[in-house]
Design a protein around this motif. Structure first.
Motif, PDB file in Angstrom:
ATOM      1  N   ALA A   1       0.858  -1.183   0.000  1.00  0.00           N
ATOM      2  CA  ALA A   1       0.000   0.000   0.000  1.00  0.00           C
ATOM      3  C   ALA A   1       0.901   1.242   0.000  1.00  0.00           C
ATOM      4  CB  ALA A   1      -0.924  -0.006   1.220  1.00  0.00           C
TER       5      ALA A   1
ATOM      6  N   GLU B   1      -8.193  -1.046  -0.334  1.00  0.00           N
ATOM      7  CA  GLU B   1      -8.292   0.277   0.284  1.00  0.00           C
ATOM      8  C   GLU B   1      -9.073   0.229   1.593  1.00  0.00           C
ATOM      9  OE1 GLU B   1      -9.539   3.437  -2.169  1.00  0.00           O
ATOM     10  OE2 GLU B   1      -8.264   2.900  -3.871  1.00  0.00           O
ATOM     11  N   GLU B   2     -10.116  -0.586   1.641  1.00  0.00           N
ATOM     12  CA  GLU B   2     -10.920  -0.634   2.865  1.00  0.00           C
ATOM     13  C   GLU B   2     -10.176  -1.274   4.034  1.00  0.00           C
ATOM     14  OE1 GLU B   2     -12.006  -4.200   0.268  1.00  0.00           O
ATOM     15  OE2 GLU B   2     -11.610  -2.040   0.031  1.00  0.00           O
TER      16      GLU B   2
ATOM     17  N   ARG C   1      -6.759  -0.722   4.498  1.00  0.00           N
ATOM     18  CA  ARG C   1      -5.528   0.029   4.744  1.00  0.00           C
ATOM     19  C   ARG C   1      -5.623   0.854   6.022  1.00  0.00           C
ATOM     20  NH1 ARG C   1      -4.523   2.330  -1.437  1.00  0.00           N
ATOM     21  NH2 ARG C   1      -4.364   0.243  -2.419  1.00  0.00           N
TER      22      ARG C   1
END
Length: 357
Positions: free
Chosen positions: A290, A337-338, A340
Motif C-alpha cells: 500500500a 483500500e478498505e 488500509r
C-alpha cells in the motif's frame, strides 16, 4: 626543324608531370583539411553527444566491479586463513555494505537488467557471508573414532575404548557479526522509539533483529536499514536514503520510505511504502503493499533531504524474483483500500528504550 620538334617534344613531356604534381598537391591539401576537421571534432565534442565511458551506467559498473572484488577477496580470506577468519568476516560485511549502498545510490539511474544483476550479486555475497559467519564456531571435542579398515583377523579381546564425549552444542552465528550498525535487538513485547535526528550516530546504519510483538518508531533518516527475524511487529521508519534489507519476518506491518527495498522470506506481512525503485521480493508469500502512510513533525524535511519527497507509485510495482512468468505473482497483492491503515502520526512518541550497540 629538328630543334623546334625537340623543344615541342620536351614541352609535351613536361606537361603531364605538371598536371600530376598539381593533382597530388590538391589531394594533399584535402587530406590535411580532413585531418584538421577530425581534430577539431575530437577536441570539441558536440554538446548533444556523451561519451559512453563517462556515462552513469559505465561509471557504476566500474565502481561496482571494484567493490565486488573487495568483498569476494575478504570472503576468500575467510577460507584460506582460518586464524584470521573473524577479522575477514567483519571486513567482508563492511565491503558488502558498501556494495549495497552503491547499488542503492545508483538504483534510480540504472537500466532494469543492470539493477537486477547487481542486486542478485549482492544477495549472493550476503548468503556467502552468512555461511562464513556461521562457520565461526568452536571445534568439536576430539573423539576416539577408528576410521581405518578393520584388520582381517580381529583380536580375540579388543580393548574397551571410552565412549566419545557428547558433541558440543553449536551456537548460532552472532547477529552483530552479520548485521551492521546500532539498533534494537532481542526484545519482546516492547515499544522501541529512536529519534535519529538527535542521535550521536545519525545518518548511519540501523538494525532491527530478533524482535517479537514489538512496536518500533524511528524518526529522522538513516543510511541503511537491516531487518532480521521479526514476529508480530509494527515498524514505522522516517526515511532511508540508501537501502532496506528485510529478512525472515512474519505477521508484521512496515511503514517506511527508502530508495531501495528488498524483502526476503516474508509471510503474511503488509508494507506501506514510498520507494525510488521497484520493491523486490524473494521467497515471500501473503505479502501486501500500500502507499506510504506515516506522519510526524519534520517528516517532510527528512523525506526531502533523502530525495524521497516525490511519490513515485513504485509501491505498487513489485518485482518477484522467484516468479518469472508473465502473469501476476501469487505471492503478493495490493492491499485493499478498505483494509488500509489511516495515516499514522508518531510525532508525540518519545524515546522509550536505549539502543543496543
Amino acid at each position: 626543324m629538328t630543334t623546334r620538334a625537340a623543344g615541342t617534344s620536351a614541352a609535351a613531356e613536361m606537361e603531364p608531370e605538371t598536371d600530376h604534381t598539381k593533382a597530388a598537391a590538391a589531394g594533399h591539401r584535402k587530406h590535411l583539411a580532413m585531418l584538421e576537421r577530425l581534430s577539431k571534432r575530437t577536441a570539441t565534442p558536440s554538446p548533444d553527444s556523451t561519451s559512453s565511458d563517462a556515462s552513469p551506467v559505465a561509471t557504476f559498473l566500474s565502481r561496482f566491479a571494484a567493490a565486488k572484488l573487495a568483498a569476494e577477496s575478504a570472503l576468500s580470506a575467510c577460507r584460506s586463513s582460518p586464524e584470521d577468519a573473524p577479522s575477514s568476516v567483519a571486513t567482508a560485511a563492511a565491503a558488502i555494505d558498501d556494495l549495497d549502498r552503491l547499488v542503492a545510490e545508483a538504483s534510480h539511474s540504472l537500466p532494469p537488467y543492470e539493477l537486477r544483476s547487481a542486486l542478485a550479486a549482492v544477495s549472493d555475497l550476503r548468503a556467502a557471508h552468512r555461511l562464513a559467519a556461521s562457520d565461526l564456531r568452536p571445534n568439536k571435542s576430539f573423539s576416539f573414532r577408528n576410521k581405518s579398515k578393520p584388520p582381517k583377523t580381529p583380536p580375540q579381546h579388543p580393548p574397551t575404548l571410552p565412549p566419545p564425549p557428547p558433541p558440543l552444542e553449536q551456537p548460532k552465528p552472532i547477529l552483530e557479526t552479520i548485521l551492521p550498525g546500532f539498533g534494537f535487538r532481542g526484545r519482546k513485547g516492547a515499544i522501541l522509539a529512536k529519534d535519529l535526528r538527535v542521535s550521536d550516530e545519525k545518518d548511519g546504519d540501523f538494525t532491527l533483529a530478533d524482535l517479537v510483538s514489538c512496536e518500533i518508531h524511528l524518526k529522522g533518516k538513516c543510511r541503511a536499514l537491516y531487518v532480521h527475524k521479526l514476529r508480530d511487529c509494527r515498524v514505522f521508519v522516517g526515511a532511508v536514503f540508501g537501502s532496506v534489507l528485510i529478512e525472515n519476518v512474519q505477521r508484521c506491518t512496515f511503514v517506511m520510505a527508502a530508495h531501495q527495498i528488498r524483502i526476503h522470506q516474508a509471510t503474511a506481512t503488509d508494507f506501506y511504502l514510498r520507494a525510488r525503485s521497484r520493491p523486490i521480493i524473494e521467497d515471500c508469500s501473503g505479502v501486501r503493499f500500500a502507499p506510504h502512510a506515516l506522519k510526524y513533525r519534520g517528516i517532510e524535511d527528512d523525506l526531502r533531504d533523502a530525495g524521497l519527497e516525490e511519490e513515485t507509485g513504485n509501491w505498487a510495482n513489485v518485482d518477484d524474483f522467484k516468479w518469472l512468468r508473465a502473469v501476476q505473482s501469487p505471492n503478493w497483492c495490493l492491499l485493499p483500500e478498505e483494509e488500509r491503515l489511516p495515516a499514522i502520526d508518531i510525532s508525540d512518541i518519545q524515546e522509550l528504550e536505549e539502543d543496543d550497540h
